[in-house]
Design a protein around this motif. Structure first.
Motif, PDB file in Angstrom:
ATOM      1  N   UNK A 187       0.816  -1.212   0.000  1.00 16.29           N
ATOM      2  CA  UNK A 187       0.000   0.000   0.000  1.00 16.29           C
ATOM      3  C   UNK A 187       0.849   1.261   0.000  1.00 16.29           C
ATOM      4  N   UNK A 188       0.384   2.250  -0.753  1.00 12.47           N
ATOM      5  CA  UNK A 188       0.908   3.612  -0.688  1.00 12.47           C
ATOM      6  C   UNK A 188      -0.237   4.430  -0.093  1.00 12.47           C
ATOM      7  N   UNK A 189      -0.202   4.604   1.224  1.00 11.91           N
ATOM      8  CA  UNK A 189      -1.310   5.232   1.950  1.00 11.91           C
ATOM      9  C   UNK A 189      -1.455   6.710   1.623  1.00 11.91           C
ATOM     10  N   UNK A 190      -2.678   7.133   1.421  1.00 18.36           N
ATOM     11  CA  UNK A 190      -2.988   8.532   1.167  1.00 18.36           C
ATOM     12  C   UNK A 190      -4.455   8.667   0.822  1.00 18.36           C
ATOM     13  N   UNK A 196       6.266   6.920   5.366  1.00 19.34           N
ATOM     14  CA  UNK A 196       6.612   8.317   5.098  1.00 19.34           C
ATOM     15  C   UNK A 196       7.045   8.969   6.403  1.00 19.34           C
ATOM     16  N   UNK A 197       8.206   9.596   6.384  1.00 19.02           N
ATOM     17  CA  UNK A 197       8.740  10.264   7.574  1.00 19.02           C
ATOM     18  C   UNK A 197       8.570  11.781   7.534  1.00 19.02           C
ATOM     19  N   UNK A 233      -1.711  16.654   5.583  1.00 15.56           N
ATOM     20  CA  UNK A 233      -1.248  15.389   4.988  1.00 15.56           C
ATOM     21  C   UNK A 233      -0.679  14.469   6.068  1.00 15.56           C
ATOM     22  N   UNK A 234       0.045  15.035   7.020  1.00 23.06           N
ATOM     23  CA  UNK A 234       0.607  14.236   8.103  1.00 23.06           C
ATOM     24  C   UNK A 234      -0.499  13.628   8.964  1.00 23.06           C
ATOM     25  N   UNK A 235      -1.534  14.410   9.240  1.00 26.98           N
ATOM     26  CA  UNK A 235      -2.653  13.906  10.047  1.00 26.98           C
ATOM     27  C   UNK A 235      -3.395  12.789   9.319  1.00 26.98           C
TER      28      UNK A 235
END
Length: 173
Positions: free
Chosen positions: A25-28, A86-87, A94-96
């Protein structure tokens, strides 16, 4: 949990070697996914987790939960999950969102005893293109070079994660 030591790539099933089903998965908000099924067939795509106009804040996470349950039911059972770790994010929102999606994914996997592991962005890009800082177009081109037709960079990233997991035995090889 780590898929590295707990989930071999294959197992003996009724006297024959069976391929384990793994998900990448590429989460987003537009989550890219790629799955290798028990017959070793790889399929991929994207799933939109964008909330609707009248949806509450938690709907994207419920959508992810429902989607994971459905793909596990249709293609699974899923033996292991790898996701892009992702760091650094461009913005706070986007971080949330990423944090919520990762929490949803890991809780879903924990409840089912499915091992999961994050893979650093640079590791994925370097494996797919030879450059740890490859751009979106290079990732799409790398997926196309493997014979896939990704709709966007999210799907291309998921394909790259899946191939990394298969070819490195989840980072162990």
């Amino acid at each position: 949990m780590t898929p590295n030591s707990e989930v071999p790539d294959q197992r003996l099933e009724q006297g024959r070697l069976a391929v384990l089903c793994i998900l990448a998965l590429d989460l987003g908000t537009s989550t890219g996914w790629a799955i290798r099924s028990h017959d070793a067939l790889i399929t991929s795509g994207t799933v939109s987790l964008r909330p609707g106009r009248f949806d509450g804040g938690g709907m994207r996470y419920l959508r992810l939960t429902n989607w994971l349950t459905e793909i596990d039911r249709l293609s699974g059972p899923i033996a292991a999950i790898w996701f892009e770790e992702v760091r650094r994010h461009v913005g706070t929102d986007a971080a949330h969102v990423y944090g919520g999606l990762m929490a949803t994914l890991t809780a879903w996997a924990e409840l089912r005893g499915i091992p999961y592991q994050g893979v650093p962005v640079g590791t994925i890009k370097r494996h797919a293109t030879g450059k740890g800082n490859a751009d979106k177009d290079a990732m799409v081109a790398a997926a196309r070079a493997r014979g896939f037709s990704p709709a966007d960079d999210n799907e291309a990233d998921a394909i790259a994660i899946l191939h990394w997991a298969i070819e490195t035995n989840g980072g162990v090889a």
